[in-house]
Design a protein around this motif. Sequence first.
Motif, PDB file in Angstrom:
ATOM      1  N   ASN A 128       0.829  -1.200   0.000  1.00 49.86           N
ATOM      2  CA  ASN A 128       0.000   0.000   0.000  1.00 49.86           C
ATOM      3  C   ASN A 128       0.870   1.259   0.000  1.00 49.86           C
ATOM      4  N   GLN A 129       0.631   2.137  -0.959  1.00 47.24           N
ATOM      5  CA  GLN A 129       1.344   3.415  -1.079  1.00 47.24           C
ATOM      6  C   GLN A 129       2.874   3.235  -1.041  1.00 47.24           C
ATOM      7  N   PRO A 130       3.420   2.382  -1.904  1.00 55.99           N
ATOM      8  CA  PRO A 130       4.888   2.220  -1.890  1.00 55.99           C
ATOM      9  C   PRO A 130       5.576   3.484  -2.407  1.00 55.99           C
ATOM     10  N   PHE A 131       6.777   3.674  -1.961  1.00 54.46           N
ATOM     11  CA  PHE A 131       7.607   4.817  -2.383  1.00 54.46           C
ATOM     12  C   PHE A 131       6.873   6.146  -2.181  1.00 54.46           C
ATOM     13  N   ASN A 132       6.228   6.256  -1.008  1.00 55.07           N
ATOM     14  CA  ASN A 132       5.504   7.482  -0.644  1.00 55.07           C
ATOM     15  C   ASN A 132       4.434   7.850  -1.662  1.00 55.07           C
ATOM     16  N   GLY A 133       3.795   6.803  -2.234  1.00 53.71           N
ATOM     17  CA  GLY A 133       2.714   7.040  -3.176  1.00 53.71           C
ATOM     18  C   GLY A 133       3.152   7.459  -4.559  1.00 53.71           C
ATOM     19  N   MET A 134       4.464   7.426  -4.832  1.00 53.00           N
ATOM     20  CA  MET A 134       4.990   7.883  -6.121  1.00 53.00           C
ATOM     21  C   MET A 134       5.273   6.726  -7.085  1.00 53.00           C
ATOM     22  N   GLY A 135       4.778   5.518  -6.785  1.00 50.67           N
ATOM     23  CA  GLY A 135       5.068   4.407  -7.682  1.00 50.67           C
ATOM     24  C   GLY A 135       4.155   3.214  -7.431  1.00 50.67           C
ATOM     25  N   SER A 136       4.405   2.157  -8.175  1.00 50.96           N
ATOM     26  CA  SER A 136       3.632   0.919  -8.071  1.00 50.96           C
ATOM     27  C   SER A 136       4.590  -0.235  -7.815  1.00 50.96           C
ATOM     28  N   LEU A 137       4.083  -1.262  -7.111  1.00 48.20           N
ATOM     29  CA  LEU A 137       4.893  -2.416  -6.754  1.00 48.20           C
ATOM     30  C   LEU A 137       4.110  -3.677  -7.101  1.00 48.20           C
ATOM     31  N   PHE A 138       4.807  -4.658  -7.689  1.00 48.59           N
ATOM     32  CA  PHE A 138       4.172  -5.906  -8.115  1.00 48.59           C
ATOM     33  C   PHE A 138       5.013  -7.078  -7.627  1.00 48.59           C
ATOM     34  N   LEU A 139       4.312  -8.126  -7.093  1.00 54.01           N
ATOM     35  CA  LEU A 139       4.946  -9.386  -6.726  1.00 54.01           C
ATOM     36  C   LEU A 139       4.444 -10.441  -7.706  1.00 54.01           C
ATOM     37  N   LEU A 140       5.374 -10.993  -8.498  1.00 59.43           N
ATOM     38  CA  LEU A 140       5.018 -11.931  -9.563  1.00 59.43           C
ATOM     39  C   LEU A 140       5.551 -13.318  -9.227  1.00 59.43           C
ATOM     40  N   ASP A 141       4.748 -14.327  -9.515  1.00 59.92           N
ATOM     41  CA  ASP A 141       5.193 -15.696  -9.263  1.00 59.92           C
ATOM     42  C   ASP A 141       6.022 -16.199 -10.433  1.00 59.92           C
ATOM     43  N   GLU A 142       6.316 -17.497 -10.410  1.00 60.72           N
ATOM     44  CA  GLU A 142       7.202 -18.052 -11.432  1.00 60.72           C
ATOM     45  C   GLU A 142       6.569 -18.026 -12.821  1.00 60.72           C
ATOM     46  N   ASN A 143       5.217 -17.907 -12.888  1.00 62.28           N
ATOM     47  CA  ASN A 143       4.524 -17.820 -14.169  1.00 62.28           C
ATOM     48  C   ASN A 143       4.226 -16.383 -14.575  1.00 62.28           C
ATOM     49  N   ASP A 144       4.832 -15.439 -13.868  1.00 67.16           N
ATOM     50  CA  ASP A 144       4.639 -14.005 -14.113  1.00 67.16           C
ATOM     51  C   ASP A 144       3.194 -13.581 -13.917  1.00 67.16           C
ATOM     52  N   ASN A 145       2.509 -14.243 -12.984  1.00 60.26           N
ATOM     53  CA  ASN A 145       1.184 -13.812 -12.570  1.00 60.26           C
ATOM     54  C   ASN A 145       1.309 -12.970 -11.310  1.00 60.26           C
ATOM     55  N   VAL A 146       0.449 -11.978 -11.191  1.00 61.10           N
ATOM     56  CA  VAL A 146       0.529 -11.036 -10.063  1.00 61.10           C
ATOM     57  C   VAL A 146      -0.042 -11.712  -8.817  1.00 61.10           C
ATOM     58  N   VAL A 147       0.801 -11.869  -7.809  1.00 61.23           N
ATOM     59  CA  VAL A 147       0.368 -12.421  -6.524  1.00 61.23           C
ATOM     60  C   VAL A 147      -0.016 -11.300  -5.557  1.00 61.23           C
ATOM     61  N   ALA A 148       0.736 -10.222  -5.590  1.00 58.78           N
ATOM     62  CA  ALA A 148       0.444  -9.074  -4.738  1.00 58.78           C
ATOM     63  C   ALA A 148       0.833  -7.818  -5.503  1.00 58.78           C
ATOM     64  N   ALA A 149       0.080  -6.734  -5.276  1.00 62.65           N
ATOM     65  CA  ALA A 149       0.348  -5.501  -5.992  1.00 62.65           C
ATOM     66  C   ALA A 149      -0.222  -4.330  -5.206  1.00 62.65           C
ATOM     67  N   SER A 150       0.321  -3.147  -5.479  1.00 63.82           N
ATOM     68  CA  SER A 150      -0.213  -1.952  -4.814  1.00 63.82           C
ATOM     69  C   SER A 150      -1.615  -1.640  -5.338  1.00 63.82           C
ATOM     70  N   ASP A 151      -1.900  -2.030  -6.577  1.00 61.32           N
ATOM     71  CA  ASP A 151      -3.252  -1.935  -7.135  1.00 61.32           C
ATOM     72  C   ASP A 151      -3.870  -3.320  -7.086  1.00 61.32           C
ATOM     73  N   ARG A 152      -4.805  -3.528  -6.160  1.00 58.38           N
ATOM     74  CA  ARG A 152      -5.333  -4.873  -5.937  1.00 58.38           C
ATOM     75  C   ARG A 152      -6.162  -5.373  -7.097  1.00 58.38           C
ATOM     76  N   SER A 153      -6.569  -4.491  -7.985  1.00 61.36           N
ATOM     77  CA  SER A 153      -7.326  -4.967  -9.150  1.00 61.36           C
ATOM     78  C   SER A 153      -6.446  -5.774 -10.093  1.00 61.36           C
ATOM     79  N   MET A 154      -5.124  -5.715  -9.875  1.00 58.45           N
ATOM     80  CA  MET A 154      -4.195  -6.472 -10.714  1.00 58.45           C
ATOM     81  C   MET A 154      -3.922  -7.870 -10.182  1.00 58.45           C
ATOM     82  N   LEU A 155      -4.433  -8.234  -9.003  1.00 52.67           N
ATOM     83  CA  LEU A 155      -4.137  -9.530  -8.401  1.00 52.67           C
ATOM     84  C   LEU A 155      -4.662 -10.658  -9.285  1.00 52.67           C
ATOM     85  N   GLY A 156      -3.812 -11.661  -9.477  1.00 51.67           N
ATOM     86  CA  GLY A 156      -4.172 -12.839 -10.260  1.00 51.67           C
ATOM     87  C   GLY A 156      -4.025 -12.664 -11.745  1.00 51.67           C
ATOM     88  N   LYS A 157      -3.759 -11.449 -12.216  1.00 54.91           N
ATOM     89  CA  LYS A 157      -3.649 -11.221 -13.653  1.00 54.91           C
ATOM     90  C   LYS A 157      -2.246 -11.522 -14.135  1.00 54.91           C
TER      91      LYS A 157
END
Length: 594
Positions: free
Chosen positions: A213-242
Motif C-alpha cells: 500500500n502506497q509504496p515509495f511514498n505514493g509515487m510508484g507501483s509495486l508488483f509481486l510476480l510468481d514463477e509464471n509471471d502472474n501477479v500475486v500481490a500488488a499496490s493496485d489490488r485490481s491487478m491480483l491474479g492477472k
Amino acid sequence: MRSWLERLVINLTSSMKLRGKIVLFYGLVVFIPTVILGFGAGYLNVKNVRSNYMLTINEAVRQTTQNVEFRKQSYDLLVTRTGTDGELISRLAETYENMVDQLASVNYVNRSFQVTSRYLPGIVDFRIYHENPDLVEDGGLLWRPANRSLAGMNELSWYRSVMNSDFVSQWFSTPRSTNQLIVSRKITNANGYAFGAIYMLLDYNSAFGEVMNQPFNGMGSLFLLDENDNVVAASDRSMLGKPVELTPLSKVWPGVDHAENITDASEYFAVRHISGGWKVASLIQMKQLEEQSTRTVYSIIAITVVFLFISMFLVLIVMKNVVMRVRKLGVRMSNIADGDFGVSIQSENRDEVGELEIMFNQMTGKLGNLLEMLSSVKLKEKESSFRALQAQINPHFIYNSLSLLQWRASDQGDQYQVETIEALTTFYRFALNNTSNVTLIKHELEHVRAYLDIQMLRYPERVRVEWDIDEDVLEFYSIKLILQPIVENAYIHGRIFTRRDACIVIGIKRSNNEIHFSVKDNGVGMDPAMLSNIRNGEKTGSDNGFGLSNIRERLVLYFGNVGKMRIESTLEVGTTVTIELPVCKNKPHIQLEG
C-alpha cells in the motif's frame, strides 16, 4: 609578482574616478563570479540531486524487495516445514485399525501444527488435507477433500489442482476477494510421493498490505510476480491474479531479466529476482525528481538574483557615502588653503574615511594651536628678553660673597657656619650655572648631596640617607635638577624630618639601554586624590621651584616618549618617585615636537 600586479592595476585604473573604480571592482570581484558560481552551483546541485534521488530509489527498491522476500519466505518456510515433516507423512500414510491410533495422530497434528500456524501474522486458516480413508477428519487441522466451498472455490477442485500441479508450492488470490491469499503445498516424502496438501489462507493486509500500500511514498507501483509471471500481490489490488501482460508493466516487460531503466513516460522501472523464481517489479514516477530539480534551479537563481540586488544596493550606498565624504573633505581642505583653520568635519563613522576625517579635525586643531603658540612664543620672547636683562647679575659676585662669609666664619672658629656656607656655595654654583640644561650624573649627585648637607645642618640626625648608585653611570649625561626637587619635596611636602626612623633612599641603576633614578622616602605620603592630581599634571600646594610637572615636561622635551616618571605614594607610608631615561654618552638635545 604581487608588486607587478598591483602596479599594473593602478596604471590601468589611474585615469578612472573613484566611482568608476568601485563599479569595476564590484563587477569583477562580485557580480561576474557570483553569476558563474550560481550557474555552476545549480548544475552541480541538480546533478547531485538526481544522483542522490536515484540512490534513494535503488535503496528503497532493495529494502522493499528484501521485505517482500522475507515475508514470502516466512510463509513458505512454514508450509515447507509442515509439508516435509516426516512424522506427519508417516501418520498420513499409516493404516489405522482402531480409534485410539487415530486420536493419537490427531493429537500429534494439533500439538505440532496448531501452535506453528500462529507463528506468523495474517494466517486466517490453516488446514492439512489427506486422502487416507482410515484417518478421521476432525474439522480442525485434519481435513479430507470434499465437494464443498472453500474460500469461494470448490474444495475438491482446489485439492486436485494442487495434487496435479507440477509445482510443489503455489500462491494465488481467492476468487471471491482480493483481501485474501491462498498458499498451497503438497505433502511429499523424500521420493516426491504426495500424501496430501496444505491449505493456508492469509489476510492480504497483514501479509503484504503494509509493503504494497502506497509504496515509495505514493509515487510508484509495486508488483509481486510468481514463477509464471502472474501477479500475486500488488499496490493496485485490481491487478491480483492477472498475468503481467494485462498490467501497466506490459510495455516494459518483454525480454526483461534484471532490468533497470527509465521509460518514455519518465518512470523508473526495476526488477529484482527473489527465491522460487518470483520477481518484485517496481515502477516509480520520476515526476518528483524533475520537480525537485526544477525547484533547486529556481531556488539557486532566485538566491543569486536576490544576492546581486542586495549587493548592488549596498555598493551604491557605500559608493555614494564614500564619494560624498571624500568630496566634502576636499572642500574643507580648500578652506584651510584659504586660511580658515576653524573648519571641521562631523564624523560619525568608524571606517577608514572616518579615521581620515578624525585626523583632518586633529590636523586643523593642531594648526590652530600652532598659530596660537607662535603668537604666544613671540610674546614670551619679549618677556624673556626683559627677564634676561634683570638676571644678568654676575654669579661670581654671589660666589665671592659666600667665600668672604666662609673666611670670616673660619677666623671666628664657627665650624657650623663654615660647613653651611660651603654647602650653599656648592649648591648655588650648580643651580646658577645657566650655560647648559644638561649635566653629568655625577654632578647631579654632587648637587643633591649639597642640598642634603644643608638639610642635615638644619635637622641634625633626624633623617638617614641611603645611597644605591652604580659607579658606571656617573659619566653618562642627564638633564639638570631631577633629583634635588624630588628630595626637596620629601622635606617640604613629605615632612620627612618629623617622622620616626626617617629615611631617604636614592638609587641610580642601569638596565640595558636605560638608566633608572629612584627617590624613596617614608614621609607622610599622599592621599589618592592628591596623587591623582599630581599624576595628571595638575598643580597642588605651593610652588617649590622646579616641581614634578617641570621635571616631567623636561623629560618629554629632551627624550620624548622614552623619558618617563612614575609616582607611587601611600598616605602615612611614604612616596617613591622613579625616573627612566635612555643611556646618553653624549649630551642630549631638545627634540622637535611631532
